[in-house]
Structure formats: C-alpha cells, structure tokens
Design a protein around this motif. Sequence first.
Motif, PDB file in Angstrom:
ATOM      1  N   GLU A  67      -3.311  -0.981   0.997  1.00  0.00           N
ATOM      2  CA  GLU A  67      -3.267  -0.749  -0.443  1.00  0.00           C
ATOM      3  C   GLU A  67      -3.588  -2.080  -1.110  1.00  0.00           C
ATOM      4  OE1 GLU A  67      -2.883   1.997  -2.230  1.00  0.00           O
ATOM      5  OE2 GLU A  67      -2.522   3.306  -0.508  1.00  0.00           O
ATOM      6  N   GLY A  72      -0.032  -0.982   3.645  1.00  0.00           N
ATOM      7  CA  GLY A  72       0.554   0.043   2.790  1.00  0.00           C
ATOM      8  C   GLY A  72       1.998   0.338   3.158  1.00  0.00           C
ATOM      9  N   PRO A  87       1.519   5.197  -2.240  1.00  0.00           N
ATOM     10  CA  PRO A  87       0.328   4.449  -2.660  1.00  0.00           C
ATOM     11  C   PRO A  87       0.689   3.086  -3.231  1.00  0.00           C
ATOM     12  CG  PRO A  87       0.866   6.114  -4.287  1.00  0.00           C
ATOM     13  CD  PRO A  87       1.828   6.294  -3.149  1.00  0.00           C
ATOM     14  N   ASN A  89       1.622  -1.365  -1.892  1.00  0.00           N
ATOM     15  CA  ASN A  89       1.926  -2.387  -0.898  1.00  0.00           C
ATOM     16  C   ASN A  89       3.309  -2.933  -1.284  1.00  0.00           C
ATOM     17  OD1 ASN A  89       1.519  -4.403  -2.956  1.00  0.00           O
ATOM     18  ND2 ASN A  89      -0.678  -4.347  -2.524  1.00  0.00           N
TER      19      ASN A  89
END
Length: 178
Positions: A67, A72, A87, A89
């Motif tokens: 991400e 992620g 969605p 980090n």
Amino acid sequence: MPSLNELLSSFGGVSFNHGLYRIVGAKDLPAWSDRITRGFPAFAGRITSFGYDWLGRTFAVDTKTTEEGEPGVVMFEPGTGQALQIPANVQTFHEVELQDYEDAALASNFYKAWRGSGGAAPTYDQCIGYNVPLFLGGKDESENLELTDLEVYWHIVGQLIAKARDLPPGTPINIKGE
C-alpha cells in the motif's frame, strides 16, 4: 507516523482508550507470529504483528501486499476466522483508518456497548473473546463475550480455525490431541 520498528520501540506494550487498541511489545513478536500462523498458516514467514484490539483481532504488515509502496496491513479476526486485507500501510492505518474509520477498524461502538453494560476493559494480555466464535454459529452480541486470556483464546480459536477451514457447515470439529 514512525516506521514499524519505531512504532514498536516507541509504543510497544502501550494501551489506548482503556484497552480498545494496543501496540504489540517487541519482545512479544515471536508469540504473535505463532498465534496467527496456527490458524492462518498461509501467512507464515510473511507477517509482523504491530497491534491488536479489544476483541483480540490482530493487525499485521504483510510482505506479500503493498500500500503506497509499503507492506500492507492485514487484520486477523479470531472470532470470524477470517484474514481481511485493509487498504493501508502502518502509517495510513494509524493516520487514516484509526482516525476516520475507528468503528470499522476497532468495533469501537460495540466496545462502548460492552463497557456500558459493565464489561471489563482488557489488560495487555487479555481480550474480550467470543464464547462461541462467530464462524461456529456464535452470535455477535455482548452475551456471547467474556474477558479471557489473550494467549489461551488465540491458542484455542487458532486450532478451531485451522480445523474448520474448508469444511462444510455443520461438520463436527474435534481438537483432541492438539
């Protein structure tokens, strides 16, 4: 927001909002990897846990996803037996997800209801676990919750998740000998 290593070294072991969300202590990283991979073996060797919520749901970075150029985040839910990609980090998880979508990320409204009905705040090594996990037909309500030891909860539920994976609904599960 600091990097993963900075997050763990600066905030490891810290609890926020009376146990709603906690940061994993660096010394506990191996135990968290073991807990998660018991129920989710496909993630072995590719995740690092960094936080967990009051329900024992664990947040980890996954080296197989990215991400914004960073690993992620995956949420491992012991109650549902699911691993859900978020969605985000580490940085956007803390700066966006926890700020703008706190209830979706941490079930904060359910926590307020739990606490409002007299439910205890979990300590660092506790969670509020489902008596009957949702993936085994338990109800997503306060009456199905109890304060429990985090390690014991993940140990038992991890075995159940592994046994239940890919079974048709209603199949009996036996964890003897584990």
